[in-house]
Design a protein around this motif. Structure first.
Motif, PDB file in Angstrom:
ATOM      1  N   LEU A  58      41.895  11.827  47.900  1.00 18.60           N
ATOM      2  CA  LEU A  58      40.538  11.909  47.174  1.00 18.60           C
ATOM      3  C   LEU A  58      40.814  12.847  46.162  1.00 18.60           C
ATOM      4  CD1 LEU A  58      37.568  10.994  47.112  1.00 18.60           C
ATOM      5  CD2 LEU A  58      36.911  12.741  48.228  1.00 18.60           C
ATOM      6  N   SER A  59      40.903  11.544  45.309  1.00 15.83           N
ATOM      7  CA  SER A  59      41.302  12.329  43.280  1.00 15.83           C
ATOM      8  C   SER A  59      39.981  12.806  41.930  1.00 15.83           C
ATOM      9  CB  SER A  59      42.423  12.063  43.093  1.00 15.83           C
ATOM     10  OG  SER A  59      42.097  10.830  42.508  1.00 15.83           O
ATOM     11  N   ALA A  60      39.047  11.437  42.554  1.00 15.83           N
ATOM     12  CA  ALA A  60      37.798  11.454  41.849  1.00 15.83           C
ATOM     13  C   ALA A  60      36.924  10.842  42.441  1.00 15.83           C
ATOM     14  CB  ALA A  60      38.628  11.086  40.435  1.00 15.83           C
ATOM     15  N   MET A  61      35.356  11.875  42.002  1.00 16.06           N
ATOM     16  CA  MET A  61      34.351  10.674  42.889  1.00 16.06           C
ATOM     17  C   MET A  61      33.500  10.351  41.751  1.00 16.06           C
ATOM     18  SD  MET A  61      33.251  13.193  46.083  1.00 16.06           S
ATOM     19  CE  MET A  61      32.382  12.137  46.332  1.00 16.06           C
ATOM     20  N   ILE A  62      32.734   8.929  41.246  1.00  9.85           N
ATOM     21  CA  ILE A  62      31.416   8.818  40.551  1.00  9.85           C
ATOM     22  C   ILE A  62      30.712   9.570  41.459  1.00  9.85           C
ATOM     23  CG2 ILE A  62      30.224   6.998  39.029  1.00  9.85           C
ATOM     24  CD1 ILE A  62      33.236   6.509  39.234  1.00  9.85           C
ATOM     25  N   LEU A  63      29.164  10.094  41.076  1.00  6.29           N
ATOM     26  CA  LEU A  63      27.741   9.891  41.344  1.00  6.29           C
ATOM     27  C   LEU A  63      26.955   9.216  41.209  1.00  6.29           C
ATOM     28  CD1 LEU A  63      29.706  12.247  43.397  1.00  6.29           C
ATOM     29  CD2 LEU A  63      26.920  14.087  42.448  1.00  6.29           C
ATOM     30  N   GLU A  64      26.223   8.584  41.186  1.00  6.48           N
ATOM     31  CA  GLU A  64      25.490   7.930  40.367  1.00  6.48           C
ATOM     32  C   GLU A  64      24.242   8.073  41.168  1.00  6.48           C
ATOM     33  OE1 GLU A  64      24.643   2.725  40.085  1.00  6.48           O
ATOM     34  OE2 GLU A  64      27.060   3.482  40.596  1.00  6.48           O
ATOM     35  N   VAL A  65      23.106   8.364  40.264  1.00  4.38           N
ATOM     36  CA  VAL A  65      22.164   9.043  40.416  1.00  4.38           C
ATOM     37  C   VAL A  65      21.068   8.108  40.452  1.00  4.38           C
ATOM     38  CG1 VAL A  65      20.814  10.803  40.579  1.00  4.38           C
ATOM     39  CG2 VAL A  65      22.674  11.137  40.269  1.00  4.38           C
ATOM     40  N   ASN A  66      19.863   7.709  40.157  1.00  2.00           N
ATOM     41  CA  ASN A  66      19.029   7.066  40.237  1.00  2.00           C
ATOM     42  C   ASN A  66      17.748   8.043  39.870  1.00  2.00           C
ATOM     43  OD1 ASN A  66      20.088   4.081  39.595  1.00  2.00           O
ATOM     44  ND2 ASN A  66      20.841   4.597  41.635  1.00  2.00           N
ATOM     45  N   ASN A  67      16.430   7.964  38.977  1.00  2.00           N
ATOM     46  CA  ASN A  67      14.930   8.819  39.251  1.00  2.00           C
ATOM     47  C   ASN A  67      14.132   7.763  39.817  1.00  2.00           C
ATOM     48  OD1 ASN A  67      14.604   7.844  36.656  1.00  2.00           O
ATOM     49  ND2 ASN A  67      15.138   9.454  35.928  1.00  2.00           N
ATOM     50  N   THR A  68      12.670   8.312  39.913  1.00  2.00           N
ATOM     51  CA  THR A  68      11.812   7.499  40.036  1.00  2.00           C
ATOM     52  C   THR A  68      11.374   6.521  38.769  1.00  2.00           C
ATOM     53  OG1 THR A  68      10.471   9.426  39.549  1.00  2.00           O
ATOM     54  CG2 THR A  68      11.184   8.196  42.176  1.00  2.00           C
ATOM     55  N   PHE A  69      11.815   6.541  37.859  1.00  2.00           N
ATOM     56  CA  PHE A  69      11.440   6.537  36.118  1.00  2.00           C
ATOM     57  C   PHE A  69      12.592   5.496  36.507  1.00  2.00           C
ATOM     58  CE2 PHE A  69       9.957  10.729  36.407  1.00  2.00           C
ATOM     59  CZ  PHE A  69       9.253  10.460  36.466  1.00  2.00           C
ATOM     60  N   ASP A  70      13.060   4.848  36.592  1.00  2.00           N
ATOM     61  CA  ASP A  70      14.324   3.475  36.632  1.00  2.00           C
ATOM     62  C   ASP A  70      14.619   4.075  36.302  1.00  2.00           C
ATOM     63  OD1 ASP A  70      15.249   1.460  37.415  1.00  2.00           O
ATOM     64  OD2 ASP A  70      14.193   0.197  35.766  1.00  2.00           O
ATOM     65  N   GLU A  71      15.861   5.580  35.603  1.00  2.00           N
ATOM     66  CA  GLU A  71      16.273   5.907  34.869  1.00  2.00           C
ATOM     67  C   GLU A  71      18.124   5.999  35.409  1.00  2.00           C
ATOM     68  OE1 GLU A  71      13.563   7.720  31.291  1.00  2.00           O
ATOM     69  OE2 GLU A  71      14.769   9.000  32.359  1.00  2.00           O
ATOM     70  N   ARG A  72      19.408   6.157  35.067  1.00  2.00           N
ATOM     71  CA  ARG A  72      20.353   5.718  36.268  1.00  2.00           C
ATOM     72  C   ARG A  72      21.175   7.449  35.204  1.00  2.00           C
ATOM     73  NH1 ARG A  72      23.136   0.315  37.307  1.00  2.00           N
ATOM     74  NH2 ARG A  72      21.156   0.545  38.442  1.00  2.00           N
ATOM     75  N   ARG A  73      21.580   7.834  35.597  1.00  6.13           N
ATOM     76  CA  ARG A  73      22.469   8.692  35.394  1.00  6.13           C
ATOM     77  C   ARG A  73      24.235   9.029  35.991  1.00  6.13           C
ATOM     78  NH1 ARG A  73      26.267  11.227  32.606  1.00  6.13           N
ATOM     79  NH2 ARG A  73      26.989  12.899  31.204  1.00  6.13           N
ATOM     80  N   LEU A  74      25.201   8.431  35.418  1.00 10.50           N
ATOM     81  CA  LEU A  74      26.646   8.013  36.057  1.00 10.50           C
ATOM     82  C   LEU A  74      27.383   9.435  36.629  1.00 10.50           C
ATOM     83  CD1 LEU A  74      27.468   5.011  35.623  1.00 10.50           C
ATOM     84  CD2 LEU A  74      26.173   5.118  37.517  1.00 10.50           C
ATOM     85  N   TYR A  75      27.910  10.304  36.672  1.00  9.69           N
ATOM     86  CA  TYR A  75      29.108  11.692  37.148  1.00  9.69           C
ATOM     87  C   TYR A  75      30.559  11.294  37.137  1.00  9.69           C
ATOM     88  CZ  TYR A  75      24.400  14.175  35.642  1.00  9.69           C
ATOM     89  OH  TYR A  75      23.325  14.269  35.394  1.00  9.69           O
ATOM     90  N   PHE A  76      31.273  11.276  36.258  1.00 11.97           N
ATOM     91  CA  PHE A  76      32.327  11.168  36.739  1.00 11.97           C
ATOM     92  C   PHE A  76      32.801  12.858  36.952  1.00 11.97           C
ATOM     93  CE2 PHE A  76      37.163  10.633  35.648  1.00 11.97           C
ATOM     94  CZ  PHE A  76      36.724   9.298  36.659  1.00 11.97           C
ATOM     95  N   LEU A  77      33.853  12.850  38.024  1.00 14.68           N
ATOM     96  CA  LEU A  77      34.168  14.169  37.735  1.00 14.68           C
ATOM     97  C   LEU A  77      35.549  13.954  38.750  1.00 14.68           C
ATOM     98  CD1 LEU A  77      31.228  14.973  41.182  1.00 14.68           C
ATOM     99  CD2 LEU A  77      31.322  14.785  38.453  1.00 14.68           C
ATOM    100  N   LYS A  78      36.469  15.149  38.603  1.00 15.27           N
ATOM    101  CA  LYS A  78      37.579  15.241  38.451  1.00 15.27           C
ATOM    102  C   LYS A  78      38.172  16.032  39.908  1.00 15.27           C
ATOM    103  CE  LYS A  78      39.993  12.223  34.564  1.00 15.27           C
ATOM    104  NZ  LYS A  78      40.919  12.628  33.579  1.00 15.27           N
ATOM    105  N   GLY A  79      37.139  17.386  40.221  1.00 19.25           N
ATOM    106  CA  GLY A  79      37.128  17.860  41.273  1.00 19.25           C
ATOM    107  C   GLY A  79      38.166  19.047  40.140  1.00 19.25           C
ATOM    108  N   SER A  80      37.777  20.484  40.823  1.00 22.03           N
ATOM    109  CA  SER A  80      38.318  21.655  40.561  1.00 22.03           C
ATOM    110  C   SER A  80      40.421  21.758  40.332  1.00 22.03           C
ATOM    111  CB  SER A  80      38.743  22.493  41.621  1.00 22.03           C
ATOM    112  OG  SER A  80      38.766  22.193  42.577  1.00 22.03           O
TER     113      SER A  80
END
Length: 530
Positions: free
Chosen positions: A130-152
């Motif tokens: 496991l070298s990276a993760m993507i957190l795909e966050v959605n709120n109740t207003f139908d908006e979305r944010r993608l966080y691309f994480l490479k870890g420490s």
């Protein structure tokens, strides 16, 4: 990923009793049946076009499903999960070959319905670590944010190293997305996630993710944990009765997620008296809400208008227009006639619409340059609906647009019908504003002394050759302006009123014709209720 590595797992995890599904996205999969009349899970590659519309099952007419349209960038006619993921990685500076093994942990649709607060993408390198993760966050207003994480270890990782990466994935990043009305957009997140498939993708798939929210002053505010409560199950091995028990146990979870959020929000607001932070508009790296039909119609005219203005302008730089409307042509580079399109050395003007609200606001202004100036000059980015890399050039471009456009003649106004005259009246009526003086306590009328008959976009739409294009634009713009006068600025209220009037008109027509028939023939018409 070969078939041996592509073992599809069903993960039963709990965040307030939540169902999660883990799907490998490194290869395409053929949907499978579980021995009775419907899909249990999962169909994770769904593609269709307008010429080849989806069938009932492709629209979500099976129990649990993972639809590619629900993830990453929005867009109808979207490719599968694999292609969408690779496109996103390219925007983050990652190469396709860096992550040959990818797993998506998400809450699936049930009968086509889904509300998915967060999805986790696990990205594994060639060593199956496991070298990276993507957190795909959605709120109740139908908006979305993608966080691309490479870890420490992301910046110091050596691809040639032989030592395995740690089992726990850690990373910290700034919070820039509005999720809860009880927290501001400031602060930071800390993620501690166990590698569910360690070592080397041979693990059991047990999930354990811990997310901590810290305030802008580094004070702990919230801790959320997503973890597995039972061992993973392979849906291909579930029998008939096991499948029925599974559906009976989990069908309701997705439907109650949003009501649960509303219930807890009411508890915090009414009983705990927590401060409420009003929703700001999204930043340029965030995906805005889905557009309304009116915003889609206005965007179509605005795109043609922008193309015409840029092509006939005197600027020397190309303009990259990125629309917030999900479509195959969401991004487009426009070149002035005086510019050399074969010369890539010139700096590109970025013009990105961050939320479809931009088009609803644009329709309310008689001068486009004034609208853009108000948004650019505002000190607070919480109310901004677009981003540009060259504000001065963009403003000058639209200030010069009135000299480029052909003025609308009275004959053109008459030939286009009464709708344009009504639109003209609405613009003139909205230009009058009554304000209350705080000093003299007297009412004063302020009016714009500039010519306000039509905006530049109105004039351009009036000159379109397509009757349908004219009708769509004037209808959408008129509805938005009229809603400001009679519906508190909500066009949806006008849509509801229109629907009610249609129902009443249908009732009057049906039963009125019955009375007329009785007057002529002396016999009643029996109207069936169904």
């Amino acid at each position: 990923m070969n078939n041996a590595d592509a073992a599809t797992l069903l993960i039963c995890s709990a965040l307030a009793s939540y169902l999660w599904y883990t799907s490998p996205t490194g290869s395409l999969f053929t949907p499978f049946w579980l021995g009775f009349f419907c899909f249990l899970c999962f169909k994770d590659e769904i593609r269709w076009t307008l010429e080849d519309p989806p069938s009932w099952t492709e629209r979500g007419g099976f129990w649990f499903s993972v639809n590619a349209d629900d993830y990453l960038e929005r867009g109808s006619n979207s490719p599968g999960l694999q292609e969408k993921l690779y496109s996103y990685l390219q925007t983050q500076g990652g190469a396709i070959d860096d992550y040959p093994y990818v797993y998506l942990v998400t809450a699936p649709r049930f009968l086509g319905y889904s509300f998915n607060p967060v999805s986790f993408w696990y990205l594994y390198d060639r060593r199956k670590e496991l070298s990276a993760m993507i957190l795909e966050v959605n709120n109740t207003f139908d908006e979305r944010r993608l966080y691309f994480l490479k870890g420490s270890h992301g910046d110091t990782k050596d691809e040639n190293a032989t030592d395995p990466l740690p089992r726990k994935f850690k990373d910290t990043w700034a919070k820039d997305f509005h999720v809860s009305p009880f927290n501001s957009r400031k602060g930071s997140y800390v993620l501690n996630a166990e590698d569910p498939f360690s070592p080397s993708l041979s693990g059991t798939g047990m999930i354990d993710n811990n997310i901590t929210l810290n305030s802008s002053k580094s004070h702990l505010k919230l801790v959320a944990r997503v973890f597995s409560t039972e061992a993973s199950s392979d849906p291909a091995t579930l029998g008939y009765w096991t499948s029925l028990r599974f559906i009976a146990a989990w069908w309701w979870v997705g439907f109650v997620t949003f009501p649960r959020i509303v219930k807890e929000a009411g508890e915090l607001f009414f009983r705990r008296k927590l401060h409420v932070w009003y929703r700001p508009e999204v930043l340029k790296d965030t995906i805005g809400r889905r557009p309304t039909n009116d915003e889609v119609k206005i965007e179509s005219t605005f795109r043609n208008f922008l193309t015409y203005v840029v092509t006939n302008s005197k600027i020397e730089q190309p303009l990259c227009y990125i629309s917030s409307i999900p479509s195959s042509s969401a991004s487009e580079t426009l070149y002035p006639e005086s510019a050399d399109s074969s010369n890539p050395s010139k700096e590109v003007i970025d013009f990105k619409i961050t939320t479809p609200l931009f088009f609803a606001r644009l329709a309310r202004y008689s001068h486009i340059s004034e609208f853009l100036s108000n948004e650019i000059l505002t000190d607070d980015d919480k109310d901004r609906t677009f981003y540009t890399s060259h504000p001065r050039v963009l403003l000058q471009l639209f200030k010069d647009s009135s000299n480029i456009l052909r003025p609308s003649s009275e004959h053109s106004l008459l030939s286009n019908g009464l709708r344009w005259r009504f639109l003209q009246w609405l613009r003139t009526n909205r230009s009058q504003k009554v304000v209350q003086s705080d000093v003299k306590k007297q009412q004063h009328t302020k009016s714009d002394i500039r010519h306000l008959s039509f905006s530049e976009l109105d004039s351009f739409a009036m000159s379109l050759e397509s009757p349908s294009g004219k009708a769509q634009y004037v209808g959408a713009t008129t509805k938005i302006l009229l809603s400001d006068i009679v519906a508190f600025g909500y066009p949806e209220i006008l849509d509801a009123v229109k629907y009610v009037l249609k129902v009443l008109a249908s009732y009057v027509v049906v039963y009125g014709m019955k009375d007329i028939w009785y007057m002529i023939t002396g016999e009643w018409i029996i109207v069936p209720l169904a």
